[in-house]
Write a protein that holds these residues in place. Structure first.
Motif, PDB file in Angstrom:
ATOM      1  N   ALA A 168      -7.809   0.186  -2.080  1.00 19.39           N
ATOM      2  CA  ALA A 168      -7.415   0.661  -3.404  1.00 19.39           C
ATOM      3  C   ALA A 168      -8.465   0.233  -4.418  1.00 19.39           C
ATOM      4  CB  ALA A 168      -6.051   0.090  -3.784  1.00 19.39           C
ATOM      5  N   LEU A 169      -8.908   1.193  -5.216  1.00 18.53           N
ATOM      6  CA  LEU A 169      -9.992   0.962  -6.177  1.00 18.53           C
ATOM      7  C   LEU A 169      -9.576   1.451  -7.562  1.00 18.53           C
ATOM      8  CD1 LEU A 169     -12.658   2.498  -3.834  1.00 18.53           C
ATOM      9  CD2 LEU A 169     -12.695   0.087  -4.521  1.00 18.53           C
ATOM     10  N   PRO A 170     -10.008   0.754  -8.620  1.00 18.97           N
ATOM     11  CA  PRO A 170      -9.723   1.253  -9.967  1.00 18.97           C
ATOM     12  C   PRO A 170     -10.593   2.476 -10.269  1.00 18.97           C
ATOM     13  CG  PRO A 170     -11.091  -0.707 -10.084  1.00 18.97           C
ATOM     14  CD  PRO A 170     -10.711  -0.536  -8.644  1.00 18.97           C
ATOM     15  N   PRO A 171     -10.164   3.302 -11.192  1.00 22.77           N
ATOM     16  CA  PRO A 171     -10.979   4.471 -11.560  1.00 22.77           C
ATOM     17  C   PRO A 171     -12.374   4.028 -12.014  1.00 22.77           C
ATOM     18  CG  PRO A 171      -8.803   4.584 -12.578  1.00 22.77           C
ATOM     19  CD  PRO A 171      -8.925   3.215 -11.983  1.00 22.77           C
ATOM     20  N   GLY A 172     -13.395   4.743 -11.570  1.00 23.88           N
ATOM     21  CA  GLY A 172     -14.755   4.433 -11.982  1.00 23.88           C
ATOM     22  C   GLY A 172     -15.421   3.309 -11.219  1.00 23.88           C
ATOM     23  N   HIS A 173     -14.734   2.736 -10.237  1.00 21.62           N
ATOM     24  CA  HIS A 173     -15.334   1.649  -9.448  1.00 21.62           C
ATOM     25  C   HIS A 173     -16.538   2.200  -8.669  1.00 21.62           C
ATOM     26  CE1 HIS A 173     -15.728  -1.553  -6.461  1.00 21.62           C
ATOM     27  NE2 HIS A 173     -14.942  -2.310  -7.237  1.00 21.62           N
ATOM     28  N   ILE A 192      -8.612  -8.273  -4.423  1.00 23.89           N
ATOM     29  CA  ILE A 192      -7.190  -8.653  -4.510  1.00 23.89           C
ATOM     30  C   ILE A 192      -6.675  -8.690  -3.079  1.00 23.89           C
ATOM     31  CG2 ILE A 192      -4.938  -8.051  -5.476  1.00 23.89           C
ATOM     32  CD1 ILE A 192      -6.613  -6.170  -7.422  1.00 23.89           C
ATOM     33  N   ALA A 193      -6.295  -9.875  -2.617  1.00 24.01           N
ATOM     34  CA  ALA A 193      -5.951 -10.052  -1.201  1.00 24.01           C
ATOM     35  C   ALA A 193      -4.448 -10.105  -0.991  1.00 24.01           C
ATOM     36  CB  ALA A 193      -6.584 -11.330  -0.663  1.00 24.01           C
ATOM     37  N   LEU A 194      -4.041  -9.655   0.182  1.00 27.98           N
ATOM     38  CA  LEU A 194      -2.660  -9.852   0.610  1.00 27.98           C
ATOM     39  C   LEU A 194      -2.451 -11.316   0.986  1.00 27.98           C
ATOM     40  CD1 LEU A 194      -2.405  -6.615   2.752  1.00 27.98           C
ATOM     41  CD2 LEU A 194      -1.186  -7.053   0.606  1.00 27.98           C
ATOM     42  N   PRO A 215     -15.954 -11.478  -0.039  1.00 27.59           N
ATOM     43  CA  PRO A 215     -15.584 -10.920  -1.353  1.00 27.59           C
ATOM     44  C   PRO A 215     -15.235 -12.054  -2.323  1.00 27.59           C
ATOM     45  CG  PRO A 215     -14.367  -9.866   0.433  1.00 27.59           C
ATOM     46  CD  PRO A 215     -15.008 -11.084   1.012  1.00 27.59           C
ATOM     47  N   ARG A 216     -15.202 -11.726  -3.605  1.00 24.70           N
ATOM     48  CA  ARG A 216     -14.814 -12.722  -4.612  1.00 24.70           C
ATOM     49  C   ARG A 216     -13.306 -12.596  -4.856  1.00 24.70           C
ATOM     50  NH1 ARG A 216     -14.634 -12.782 -10.273  1.00 24.70           N
ATOM     51  NH2 ARG A 216     -15.742 -10.780 -10.445  1.00 24.70           N
ATOM     52  N   LEU A 217     -12.539 -13.537  -4.314  1.00 29.60           N
ATOM     53  CA  LEU A 217     -11.072 -13.470  -4.399  1.00 29.60           C
ATOM     54  C   LEU A 217     -10.619 -13.739  -5.826  1.00 29.60           C
ATOM     55  CD1 LEU A 217      -8.428 -13.156  -2.779  1.00 29.60           C
ATOM     56  CD2 LEU A 217      -8.445 -15.641  -2.471  1.00 29.60           C
ATOM     57  N   VAL A 218      -9.867 -12.780  -6.399  1.00 28.30           N
ATOM     58  CA  VAL A 218      -9.362 -12.958  -7.760  1.00 28.30           C
ATOM     59  C   VAL A 218      -7.849 -13.123  -7.798  1.00 28.30           C
ATOM     60  CG1 VAL A 218     -11.284 -11.721  -8.815  1.00 28.30           C
ATOM     61  CG2 VAL A 218      -9.240 -10.439  -8.137  1.00 28.30           C
ATOM     62  N   LEU A 219      -7.156 -12.705  -6.715  1.00 28.63           N
ATOM     63  CA  LEU A 219      -5.686 -12.768  -6.742  1.00 28.63           C
ATOM     64  C   LEU A 219      -5.160 -12.587  -5.330  1.00 28.63           C
ATOM     65  CD1 LEU A 219      -3.459 -11.165  -9.463  1.00 28.63           C
ATOM     66  CD2 LEU A 219      -2.887 -10.731  -7.080  1.00 28.63           C
ATOM     67  N   GLU A 220      -4.061 -13.270  -5.015  1.00 30.23           N
ATOM     68  CA  GLU A 220      -3.350 -13.094  -3.746  1.00 30.23           C
ATOM     69  C   GLU A 220      -1.913 -12.667  -4.030  1.00 30.23           C
ATOM     70  OE1 GLU A 220      -5.323 -16.154  -0.477  1.00 30.23           O
ATOM     71  OE2 GLU A 220      -3.502 -16.740  -1.549  1.00 30.23           O
ATOM     72  N   THR A 221      -1.374 -11.782  -3.208  1.00 34.15           N
ATOM     73  CA  THR A 221       0.003 -11.318  -3.359  1.00 34.15           C
ATOM     74  C   THR A 221       0.517 -10.836  -2.010  1.00 34.15           C
ATOM     75  OG1 THR A 221       1.438  -9.643  -4.392  1.00 34.15           O
ATOM     76  CG2 THR A 221      -0.850  -9.033  -4.033  1.00 34.15           C
ATOM     77  N   PRO A 222       1.800 -10.987  -1.734  1.00 31.93           N
ATOM     78  CA  PRO A 222       2.342 -10.461  -0.467  1.00 31.93           C
ATOM     79  C   PRO A 222       2.644  -8.973  -0.508  1.00 31.93           C
ATOM     80  CG  PRO A 222       4.051 -11.621  -1.670  1.00 31.93           C
ATOM     81  CD  PRO A 222       2.790 -11.802  -2.459  1.00 31.93           C
ATOM     82  N   PHE A 223       2.477  -8.327  -1.661  1.00 33.09           N
ATOM     83  CA  PHE A 223       2.958  -6.955  -1.813  1.00 33.09           C
ATOM     84  C   PHE A 223       1.824  -5.971  -2.074  1.00 33.09           C
ATOM     85  CE2 PHE A 223       6.423  -9.654  -3.616  1.00 33.09           C
ATOM     86  CZ  PHE A 223       7.292  -9.530  -2.546  1.00 33.09           C
ATOM     87  N   ALA A 231      -5.189  -3.374  -9.047  1.00 28.21           N
ATOM     88  CA  ALA A 231      -6.410  -2.572  -8.910  1.00 28.21           C
ATOM     89  C   ALA A 231      -6.480  -1.508  -9.995  1.00 28.21           C
ATOM     90  CB  ALA A 231      -6.460  -1.932  -7.530  1.00 28.21           C
ATOM     91  N   LEU A 232      -5.350  -0.844 -10.244  1.00 31.73           N
ATOM     92  CA  LEU A 232      -5.311   0.186 -11.281  1.00 31.73           C
ATOM     93  C   LEU A 232      -5.638  -0.407 -12.651  1.00 31.73           C
ATOM     94  CD1 LEU A 232      -4.724   3.199 -11.721  1.00 31.73           C
ATOM     95  CD2 LEU A 232      -2.330   2.587 -12.097  1.00 31.73           C
ATOM     96  N   ALA A 233      -5.258  -1.671 -12.854  1.00 36.52           N
ATOM     97  CA  ALA A 233      -5.551  -2.349 -14.127  1.00 36.52           C
ATOM     98  C   ALA A 233      -6.995  -2.829 -14.218  1.00 36.52           C
ATOM     99  CB  ALA A 233      -4.604  -3.531 -14.314  1.00 36.52           C
ATOM    100  N   GLY A 234      -7.765  -2.722 -13.108  1.00 35.18           N
ATOM    101  CA  GLY A 234      -9.176  -3.077 -13.144  1.00 35.18           C
ATOM    102  C   GLY A 234      -9.507  -4.478 -12.698  1.00 35.18           C
ATOM    103  N   LEU A 235      -8.561  -5.189 -12.070  1.00 35.29           N
ATOM    104  CA  LEU A 235      -8.844  -6.556 -11.650  1.00 35.29           C
ATOM    105  C   LEU A 235      -9.745  -6.611 -10.422  1.00 35.29           C
ATOM    106  CD1 LEU A 235      -6.242  -6.989 -13.472  1.00 35.29           C
ATOM    107  CD2 LEU A 235      -5.861  -9.032 -12.084  1.00 35.29           C
ATOM    108  N   GLY A 236      -9.780  -5.564  -9.643  1.00 31.81           N
ATOM    109  CA  GLY A 236     -10.588  -5.565  -8.438  1.00 31.81           C
ATOM    110  C   GLY A 236     -10.088  -4.512  -7.476  1.00 31.81           C
ATOM    111  N   CYS A 237     -10.455  -4.654  -6.213  1.00 34.62           N
ATOM    112  CA  CYS A 237     -10.001  -3.732  -5.182  1.00 34.62           C
ATOM    113  C   CYS A 237      -9.264  -4.516  -4.108  1.00 34.62           C
ATOM    114  CB  CYS A 237     -11.173  -2.962  -4.582  1.00 34.62           C
ATOM    115  SG  CYS A 237     -12.417  -4.007  -3.787  1.00 34.62           S
TER     116      CYS A 237
END
Length: 299
Positions: A168-173, A192-194, A215-223, A231-237
């Protein structure tokens, strides 16, 4: 007064003669007469006047029959309820699943199930896979769908689905221009990692480590849904289940295949404490049909 006497009395009232009641009950006419006499002695009043060989209900007999008719209606309802339980189980269905399936597979499947069983009350909860497993192991829910990283002991677990992960990538990535994304493309990229226990993440991590990619890890989430939103907000892929990501594409989210392929694998869970009812089996059929339809859509 006993149940047999009441049954004979009800048969005489419905059939209007002792002989016809005897035929319906498959007993002799003297047995019918004897049962009525014993019931009259028990209740303390006459139920019938014997007029020219006919049994004409007395007013008291008519009043008693109203009560008897109600009790027989109740017995019919009990028999019908027993038949429904025998054929379909209870009038409710409790399902839990990982959240990735809550916006696609489950709505499709439950719509078809509800049309087939409009009177069944459905309880549905989207949970983490470990929580789904616990609900099934303790027998609190009837059917569950979970990712394959769970401990499958104390549940009846079977493979259910397999879906290739997408990036998943933000627009314009910059990577949105690629037809597919390779591991080397992710080196140093905000990612953005699971959750670490997710088998899809572990599979991807092994590929990245083998190629020296970090990769440069910016966030982890189980979902996956959170990965999509971030990703849509532009934090990463990040790698996501495409079933979850479909709803974000109209908002601008870009999906690209990741190669080599890694997959999300789903298990069907049933409690070991009881056999699945017909309701559960019917729901499973709708889940399998919905999964096949989604496979064709995603192909």
């Amino acid at each position: 007064m006993n149940q047999r006497q009441i049954e004979v009395f009800n048969a005489v009232m419905l059939n209007q003669t002792a002989s016809r009641a005897a035929e319906v009950l498959r007993i002799s006419q003297p047995a019918v007469s004897k049962a009525i006499q014993e019931l009259e002695r028990s209740v303390g009043f006459a139920l019938f006047d014997r007029i020219k060989g006919r049994m004409v209900p007395t007013p008291e007999g008519q009043l008693l029959f109203r009560e008897v008719a109600q009790s027989f209606i109740g017995m019919v309802q009990l028999r019908n309820a027993a038949a429904r339980i025998r054929d379909f189980g209870t009038g409710e269905l409790r399902i839990a699943s990982l959240s990735a399936l809550s916006t696609t597979l489950l709505p499709m499947a439950l719509r078809g199930f509800q049309l087939q069983h409009p009177d069944v009350a459905i309880t549905y909860q989207a949970r983490m896979s470990s929580e789904v497993r616990e609900l099934m192991a303790t027998g609190q829910f009837d059917l569950g769908l979970a990712a394959d990283e769970i401990d499958a002991t104390a549940v009846d677990a079977k493979p259910f689905g397999k879906m290739r992960a997408m990036l998943a990538l933000p627009p314009g990535h910059p990577l949105a221009a690629r037809r597919e994304v390779r591991p080397k493309d992710l080196h140093g990229v905000p990612f953005i990692a699971l959750a670490p226990e997710d088998t899809t993440r572990r599979e991807a991590d092994e590929i990245l480590r083998a190629q020296g990619v970090q990769p440069r890890l910016v966030l982890e989430t189980p979902f996956s849904v959170t990965v999509c939103a971030m990703a849509l907000a532009g934090l990463g892929c990040g790698l996501v289940n495409p079933l979850t990501a479909r709803g974000f594409v109209p908002q601008g989210l870009v999906l690209r295949p990741f190669a080599p392929a890694v997959h999300f694998r789903t298990l069907l869970l049933l409690p070991t404490s009881r056999r699945p009812s017909r309701i559960v089996r019917d729901c499973l059929g709708h889940l399998q049909r919905a999964a096949r339809e989604l496979d064709m859509i995603m192909a």
